[in-house]
Design an enzyme around this catalytic site. Structure first.
Site, PDB file in Angstrom:
ATOM      1  N   HIS A  61      69.196  17.269  40.910  1.00 59.61           N
ATOM      2  CA  HIS A  61      68.313  15.910  40.961  1.00 59.61           C
ATOM      3  C   HIS A  61      67.221  16.081  39.982  1.00 59.61           C
ATOM      4  O   HIS A  61      67.089  17.374  39.380  1.00 59.61           O
ATOM      5  CB  HIS A  61      67.646  15.624  42.439  1.00 59.61           C
ATOM      6  CG  HIS A  61      66.882  16.641  42.974  1.00 59.61           C
ATOM      7  ND1 HIS A  61      66.945  17.880  42.993  1.00 59.61           N
ATOM      8  CD2 HIS A  61      65.317  16.689  43.272  1.00 59.61           C
ATOM      9  CE1 HIS A  61      66.012  18.575  43.689  1.00 59.61           C
ATOM     10  NE2 HIS A  61      65.039  17.855  43.437  1.00 59.61           N
ATOM     11  N   HIS A  66      63.404  21.315  38.994  1.00 56.93           N
ATOM     12  CA  HIS A  66      64.921  21.316  38.850  1.00 56.93           C
ATOM     13  C   HIS A  66      65.620  20.922  37.542  1.00 56.93           C
ATOM     14  O   HIS A  66      66.647  21.279  36.937  1.00 56.93           O
ATOM     15  CB  HIS A  66      65.742  20.586  39.932  1.00 56.93           C
ATOM     16  CG  HIS A  66      65.327  20.947  41.438  1.00 56.93           C
ATOM     17  ND1 HIS A  66      66.135  22.160  42.126  1.00 56.93           N
ATOM     18  CD2 HIS A  66      64.172  20.819  42.144  1.00 56.93           C
ATOM     19  CE1 HIS A  66      65.591  22.292  43.209  1.00 56.93           C
ATOM     20  NE2 HIS A  66      64.443  21.604  43.176  1.00 56.93           N
ATOM     21  N   GLU A  71      64.163  20.545  28.432  1.00 58.30           N
ATOM     22  CA  GLU A  71      63.902  20.163  27.154  1.00 58.30           C
ATOM     23  C   GLU A  71      63.713  21.625  26.267  1.00 58.30           C
ATOM     24  O   GLU A  71      64.363  21.425  25.103  1.00 58.30           O
ATOM     25  CB  GLU A  71      62.339  19.360  27.218  1.00 58.30           C
ATOM     26  CG  GLU A  71      61.937  19.423  25.608  1.00 58.30           C
ATOM     27  CD  GLU A  71      60.597  18.402  25.715  1.00 58.30           C
ATOM     28  OE1 GLU A  71      60.472  17.462  26.350  1.00 58.30           O
ATOM     29  OE2 GLU A  71      59.823  19.148  25.112  1.00 58.30           O
ATOM     30  N   TYR A 108      63.062  11.934  22.664  1.00 58.77           N
ATOM     31  CA  TYR A 108      63.779  10.727  21.710  1.00 58.77           C
ATOM     32  C   TYR A 108      63.299  10.868  20.072  1.00 58.77           C
ATOM     33  O   TYR A 108      61.629  11.102  20.095  1.00 58.77           O
ATOM     34  CB  TYR A 108      63.235   9.499  22.154  1.00 58.77           C
ATOM     35  CG  TYR A 108      63.334   8.155  21.476  1.00 58.77           C
ATOM     36  CD1 TYR A 108      64.912   7.868  21.410  1.00 58.77           C
ATOM     37  CD2 TYR A 108      62.466   7.270  21.102  1.00 58.77           C
ATOM     38  CE1 TYR A 108      65.172   6.620  20.900  1.00 58.77           C
ATOM     39  CE2 TYR A 108      62.775   6.197  20.500  1.00 58.77           C
ATOM     40  CZ  TYR A 108      64.049   5.815  20.378  1.00 58.77           C
ATOM     41  OH  TYR A 108      64.279   4.687  19.769  1.00 58.77           O
ATOM     42  N   HIS A 147      67.109  13.407  50.314  1.00 55.19           N
ATOM     43  CA  HIS A 147      66.154  14.307  49.802  1.00 55.19           C
ATOM     44  C   HIS A 147      64.761  13.156  49.971  1.00 55.19           C
ATOM     45  O   HIS A 147      63.902  13.144  50.579  1.00 55.19           O
ATOM     46  CB  HIS A 147      66.499  14.983  48.283  1.00 55.19           C
ATOM     47  CG  HIS A 147      65.388  15.686  47.925  1.00 55.19           C
ATOM     48  ND1 HIS A 147      64.318  16.560  48.837  1.00 55.19           N
ATOM     49  CD2 HIS A 147      64.866  15.834  46.703  1.00 55.19           C
ATOM     50  CE1 HIS A 147      63.262  17.264  47.873  1.00 55.19           C
ATOM     51  NE2 HIS A 147      63.526  16.759  46.867  1.00 55.19           N
ATOM     52  N   ASP A 167      67.879  20.566  46.963  1.00 55.93           N
ATOM     53  CA  ASP A 167      66.731  20.119  47.987  1.00 55.93           C
ATOM     54  C   ASP A 167      67.414  19.087  48.910  1.00 55.93           C
ATOM     55  O   ASP A 167      67.854  18.077  48.255  1.00 55.93           O
ATOM     56  CB  ASP A 167      65.809  19.438  47.024  1.00 55.93           C
ATOM     57  CG  ASP A 167      64.710  20.443  46.282  1.00 55.93           C
ATOM     58  OD1 ASP A 167      65.020  21.723  46.337  1.00 55.93           O
ATOM     59  OD2 ASP A 167      63.774  19.962  45.552  1.00 55.93           O
ATOM     60  N   HIS A 222      63.999  28.542  47.862  1.00 54.65           N
ATOM     61  CA  HIS A 222      63.071  27.254  47.829  1.00 54.65           C
ATOM     62  C   HIS A 222      61.709  27.431  48.672  1.00 54.65           C
ATOM     63  O   HIS A 222      61.181  26.434  49.388  1.00 54.65           O
ATOM     64  CB  HIS A 222      63.563  25.817  48.027  1.00 54.65           C
ATOM     65  CG  HIS A 222      63.034  24.796  47.138  1.00 54.65           C
ATOM     66  ND1 HIS A 222      61.883  24.241  47.463  1.00 54.65           N
ATOM     67  CD2 HIS A 222      63.410  24.151  46.122  1.00 54.65           C
ATOM     68  CE1 HIS A 222      61.376  23.241  46.771  1.00 54.65           C
ATOM     69  NE2 HIS A 222      62.418  23.124  45.800  1.00 54.65           N
TER      70      HIS A 222
HETATM   71  N1  CC7 Z   1      57.604  12.331  49.388  1.00 50.74           N
HETATM   72  C1  CC7 Z   1      57.278  13.424  48.792  1.00 50.74           C
HETATM   73  C2  CC7 Z   1      57.605  13.941  47.494  1.00 50.74           C
HETATM   74  C3  CC7 Z   1      57.126  15.089  46.745  1.00 50.74           C
HETATM   75  N2  CC7 Z   1      56.570  16.007  47.373  1.00 50.74           N
HETATM   76  C4  CC7 Z   1      56.189  17.152  46.908  1.00 50.74           C
HETATM   77  O1  CC7 Z   1      56.583  17.395  45.410  1.00 50.74           O
HETATM   78  C5  CC7 Z   1      57.442  18.223  45.284  1.00 50.74           C
HETATM   79  C6  CC7 Z   1      58.723  17.952  44.233  1.00 50.74           C
HETATM   80  O2  CC7 Z   1      59.725  19.033  44.069  1.00 50.74           O
HETATM   81  P1  CC7 Z   1      60.559  19.380  45.443  1.00 50.74           P
HETATM   82  O3  CC7 Z   1      60.824  20.815  45.353  1.00 50.74           O
HETATM   83  O4  CC7 Z   1      61.388  18.192  46.088  1.00 50.74           O
HETATM   84  O5  CC7 Z   1      59.377  19.499  46.717  1.00 50.74           O
HETATM   85  C7  CC7 Z   1      58.444  18.295  46.775  1.00 50.74           C
HETATM   86  C8  CC7 Z   1      57.328  18.265  47.386  1.00 50.74           C
HETATM   87  O6  CC7 Z   1      56.473  19.759  47.173  1.00 50.74           O
HETATM   88  C9  CC7 Z   1      56.451  15.796  48.801  1.00 50.74           C
HETATM   89  O7  CC7 Z   1      55.744  16.622  49.467  1.00 50.74           O
HETATM   90  N3  CC7 Z   1      56.658  14.626  49.342  1.00 50.74           N
HETATM   91 ZN    ZN Z   2      62.696  21.584  44.658  1.00 55.65          ZN
HETATM   92 ZN    ZN Z   3      63.186  17.912  44.883  1.00 55.93          ZN
END
Ligand code: CC7
Ligand code: ZN
Ligand code: ZN
Length: 250
Positions: A61, A66, A71, A108, A147, A167, A222
């Site tokens: 995702h 991730h 880049e 780009y 997620h 995730d 994670h």
């Molecule tokens: N609704 C959300 C969206 C994101 N987050 C935090 O931002 C991080 C993005 O990477 P991740 O590994 O999915 O973990 C997410 C949360 O720490 C979060 O805590 N709640």
């Molecule tokens: Zn993550």
């Molecule tokens: Zn995530």
């Protein structure tokens, strides 16, 4: 035939100690990355692997932990490795947003002919829930998981017998029925939020509700920087260790 998994990072999005969670799969001379977060190029450098030694990258995702290293990987392949492209395995849903929403800002460059993801990567679009053979003895399947609402996100099955959650929220249904009953996975890599409520990740509390015979197969990844506070509190599950090479049955 052999299959090894080496976690390039085992930490959460904000972890400073363990780097972002991503994995290097080594299978019969192929080096495949699962995800390529912001810290992944540094981690590869730590173990003395250069971008041109990576044969492909699978994307779960588009959060930066991730995909934030893509880049650098692409630019180094382009400018340091004689315009080599690496394979990028992703679903259509991810391909649609990865370029427009994440990479385009930095990459780009129409004057030099760089307009799209395909100009930097050998893009291989794979179907959801269909195993794709990446090389001898290595097949990967992406299955949609929950997620963030309305954000495409996938877990992986490796050779149908290893589950890698990337995730996802906790899903007893997925773990008990699909991962264990249907596929009898011998190894499960699962994201683990150590404290607080699991709005978007599986929490340790939720994972501890799994029966012991399933917990025995689970490696937690994670995780936050305070992981050591939880050693001995994870039931039969164990924390996966950054950079440790794990030999797994194919
Ligand atoms: N609704 C959300 C969206 C994101 N987050 C935090 O931002 C991080 C993005 O990477 P991740 O590994 O999915 O973990 C997410 C949360 O720490 C979060 O805590 N709640
Ligand atoms: Zn993550
Ligand atoms: Zn995530």
């Amino acid at each position: 035939m052999s299959l090894q998994i080496q976690m390039l990072g085992t930490g959460s999005a904000f972890a400073k100690t363990f780097y972002n969670t991503s994995a290097l799969i080594r299978s019969n001379e192929l080096n495949i990355l699962i995800d390529c977060g912001s810290t992944t190029p540094r981690s590869l450098n730590d173990i003395q692997i250069q971008p041109d030694q990576i044969d492909g990258i699978v994307i779960s995702h588009i959060h930066a932990d991730h995909v934030g290293g893509l880049e650098e990987m692409a630019f180094r392949l382009l400018y340091e490795s004689n315009q080599k492209k690496t394979k990028l395995y992703l679903t259509k849903a991810i391909a649609n947003v990865l370029w427009e929403n994440t990479l385009k800002g930095g990459m780009y460059n129409p004057e030099d002919g760089y307009h799209s993801l395909e100009d930097y990567f050998d893009v291989i679009v794979i179907e959801e829930q269909v195993p794709v053979v990446i090389g001898p003895g290595l097949a990967i399947e992406l299955v949609p998981t929950l997620h963030i609402p309305r954000k495409p996100s996938y877990s992986l099955f490796i050779n149908d017998r290893i589950f890698y959650s990337a995730d996802t929220r906790f899903s007893e249904e997925l773990l008990l029925h699909e991962v264990i009953d249907k596929r009898n996975c011998h190894t499960i890599f699962h994201d683990c939020q150590l404290s607080g409520q699991g709005f978007i990740h599986a929490t340790l509390e939720e994972l501890l509700t799994l029966p012991e015979h399933i917990q025995q197969r689970v490696y937690l990844m994670h995780y936050a920087d305070n992981m050591s506070d939880f050693i001995g509190k994870t039931g039969r599950m164990q924390f996966v260790v950054q950079h440790e090479i794990m030999d797994l049955p194919e």
